[in-house]
Each structure stands twice: as structure tokens, then as C-alpha cells.
Enzyme design. Structure first.
Site, PDB file in Angstrom:
ATOM      1  NE  ARG A   8       5.738  -3.998   3.661  1.00 12.42           N
ATOM      2  CZ  ARG A   8       5.245  -2.927   4.210  1.00 12.42           C
ATOM      3  NH1 ARG A   8       4.146  -2.579   4.357  1.00 12.42           N
ATOM      4  NH2 ARG A   8       6.152  -1.997   4.181  1.00 12.42           N
ATOM      5  CE  LYS A  53       3.696   1.297   0.071  1.00 17.81           C
ATOM      6  NZ  LYS A  53       5.161   1.346   0.014  1.00 17.81           N
ATOM      7  NE  ARG A  89       7.635   4.922   9.289  1.00 21.01           N
ATOM      8  CZ  ARG A  89       6.909   4.068   8.108  1.00 21.01           C
ATOM      9  NH1 ARG A  89       6.262   4.916   7.486  1.00 21.01           N
ATOM     10  NH2 ARG A  89       7.434   3.061   7.853  1.00 21.01           N
ATOM     11  NE  ARG A  95      11.162   0.604   6.255  1.00 26.67           N
ATOM     12  CZ  ARG A  95      10.971   2.041   5.915  1.00 26.67           C
ATOM     13  NH1 ARG A  95      11.947   2.839   6.631  1.00 26.67           N
ATOM     14  NH2 ARG A  95       9.928   2.460   5.866  1.00 26.67           N
ATOM     15  NE  ARG A 140       8.527   8.208   5.413  1.00 24.59           N
ATOM     16  CZ  ARG A 140       7.968   6.879   4.770  1.00 24.59           C
ATOM     17  NH1 ARG A 140       7.188   7.130   3.698  1.00 24.59           N
ATOM     18  NH2 ARG A 140       8.339   5.702   5.045  1.00 24.59           N
TER      19      ARG A 140
HETATM   20  P1  AMP Z   1       5.292   0.872   6.149  1.00 23.93           P
HETATM   21  O1  AMP Z   1       4.483   1.995   6.971  1.00 23.93           O
HETATM   22  O2  AMP Z   1       4.105   0.322   5.134  1.00 23.93           O
HETATM   23  O3  AMP Z   1       6.377   1.216   5.655  1.00 23.93           O
HETATM   24  O4  AMP Z   1       5.250  -0.225   7.231  1.00 23.93           O
HETATM   25  C1  AMP Z   1       6.354  -0.175   8.404  1.00 23.93           C
HETATM   26  C2  AMP Z   1       6.669  -1.538   8.763  1.00 23.93           C
HETATM   27  O5  AMP Z   1       5.723  -2.350   9.399  1.00 23.93           O
HETATM   28  C3  AMP Z   1       7.139  -2.390   7.737  1.00 23.93           C
HETATM   29  O6  AMP Z   1       8.703  -2.179   7.618  1.00 23.93           O
HETATM   30  C4  AMP Z   1       7.124  -3.895   8.308  1.00 23.93           C
HETATM   31  O7  AMP Z   1       7.859  -4.161   9.483  1.00 23.93           O
HETATM   32  C5  AMP Z   1       5.565  -3.731   8.745  1.00 23.93           C
HETATM   33  N1  AMP Z   1       4.384  -3.891   8.017  1.00 23.93           N
HETATM   34  C6  AMP Z   1       3.743  -3.029   7.783  1.00 23.93           C
HETATM   35  N2  AMP Z   1       2.810  -3.696   6.872  1.00 23.93           N
HETATM   36  C7  AMP Z   1       3.218  -4.988   6.405  1.00 23.93           C
HETATM   37  C8  AMP Z   1       2.641  -6.044   5.985  1.00 23.93           C
HETATM   38  N3  AMP Z   1       1.747  -6.124   5.113  1.00 23.93           N
HETATM   39  N4  AMP Z   1       3.341  -7.453   6.116  1.00 23.93           N
HETATM   40  C9  AMP Z   1       4.477  -7.446   6.904  1.00 23.93           C
HETATM   41  N5  AMP Z   1       5.099  -6.465   7.510  1.00 23.93           N
HETATM   42  C10 AMP Z   1       4.316  -5.128   7.289  1.00 23.93           C
END
Ligand code: AMP
Length: 192
Positions: free
Chosen positions: A89, A14, A134, A146, A128
Site C-alpha cells: 500500500r 479485491k 467491519r 481510507r 458491505r
Molecule cells: P483492508 O481489509 O485491506 O481494507 O484493510 C483494512 C485496514 O487495515 C486498512 O484501512 C489499514 O488500516 C490496514 N491495512 C491493511 N493492509 C495494510 C497495508 N498493506 N499497509 C498499511 N495498512 C494496512
């Protein structure tokens, strides 16, 4: 105005595809993951609360991300459009987003769903993690959490957007440019 939800499990690509879409269509990128990581880097109370959940691979509460997205939309009234990356999400988040965008008469036009199978996701995320810094990308158990959160809470959103006639599934395996071309075709088919 072009409002897109870029959807898919962690590691589906993404972020990579968002960058290309921003460059081509001049859209504003709204990634809740990036925003939460910025809050953590700034040491805010919100960031500290989110970090405990993110470190476990769990979702942060709906209200937290809905508020972050709302303030971003409110402060960018002249945007040509938005790419929502990692948001919504949950169904609750998707309903809140529909409300926010319907209020300004700029609804989501399509949901691009990047389809990648689990074994490939785990491989990509661990790779990654070697360079991204991260912490949630380096541990297989957290990655599994996740993906489970995605399957349990996020996957139902495909039906949510399908019912609205907005779902566009895209094969997320292939070269970055091949996938990007498929996405652009889907956008043109839907929007022009
Ligand atoms: P990402 O960078 O999108 O993979 O997000 C990393 C982490 O941030 C996720 O594993 C969640 O813990 C949190 N997170 C990001 N976006 C959301 C969302 N829309 N709703 C809930 N948690 C989120």
C-alpha cells in the site's frame, strides 16, 4: 509460480476476485487486512496497536505489515504462487516486497488494478458494512479517510509497477464474472 498483486481502492472488489483466483489457480491468498483483523480477534499487542489506526481509516506502519508478509512468505515455500491483496500500500512496502521475492527468485509478474470511481466505492462499502461487521465500513467519514489514504499513499504504486511493465488496469464495474474474465485474460496475456 504465479505471483500477483491485486490492487485497487477499498471496495474495488479485491477480496471477491481473490476468492475466484484462488479457486482457479490454486494460489495462496495474502491479505494484510485479514491478517490484521485476525490479530485484533486474537487480542495480540500488534492487533491492538493496529486497531487504533484501522478504526480511523489510517494505514498501519510499514514495518508491521512488511513483517507479517515476510513471515507468511517464509512459512509457505511450496506455494504455487501468491495473491497479494491490500499489500503493498506504499512505495516502501512495494520495495520491501520486491526484495523479499527477488531473494527467492519469484518476482511479481503482474499488478491487476481494479478501477472503480469514488461514488461507487462509498456506496459499495456502506452496503458491505451492513453485513460485514467491519466497523471501518459503516461510517462515511472513515470510508473517506481510507479513500484519501489510498489516493495519497497507495495510488503512486501504479507508476511503480508500470515502470516495471507489470501494470494491468481492469474495469472494476460490471458483474463479478465479467470482471473475473477480464482478469484471467490479463493473466494469460502476461504469463503464457
Ligand atoms: P483492508 O481489509 O485491506 O481494507 O484493510 C483494512 C485496514 O487495515 C486498512 O484501512 C489499514 O488500516 C490496514 N491495512 C491493511 N493492509 C495494510 C497495508 N498493506 N499497509 C498499511 N495498512 C494496512
Amino acid at each position: 509460480m504465479l505471483n500477483i498483486v491485486l490492487f485497487g481502492p477499498p471496495g474495488a472488489g479485491k477480496g471477491t476476485q481473490s476468492e475466484k483466483l484462488i479457486a482457479k489457480y490454486g494460489l495462496v491468498h495474502l491479505s494484510t487486512g485479514d491478517m490484521l483483523r485476525a490479530e485484533i480477534a486474537a487480542g495480540s499487542a500488534l492487533g491492538m496497536e493496529a486497531k487504533t489506526l484501522m478504526d480511523k481509516g489510517q494505514l498501519v506502519p510499514d514495518e508491521v505489515v512488511i513483517n507479517i508478509i515476510k513471515s507468511n512468505i517464509d512459512t509457505k515455500p511450496y506455494a504455487k504462487g501468491f495473491i497479494f491483496d491490500g499489500f503493498p500500500r506504499t512505495v516502501k512496502q512495494a520495495e520491501a516486497l520486491d526484495d523479499l521475492l527477488n531473494n527467492i527468485q519469484k518476482p511479481i509478474q503482474l499488478m491487476i488494478s481494479l478501477e472503480v470511481e469514488k461514488a461507487e466505492l462509498i456506496e459499495r462499502l456502506l452496503k458491505r458494512g451492513e453485513s460485514s461487521g467491519r466497523s471501518d465500513d459503516t461510517n462515511k467519514e472513515i470510508i473517506e479517510n481510507r479513500i484519501n489514504e489510498y489516493n495519497n499513499k497507495t495510488l503512486p504504486l501504479k507508476d511503480f509497477y508500470k515502470l516495471q511493465g507489470k501494470l494491468c488496469p481492469i474495469n472494476g464495474i460490471g458483474s463479478i464474472d465479467e470482471i473475473f474474465n477480464s482478469i484471467c485474460q490479463a493473466i494469460h496475456a502476461k504469463v503464457s
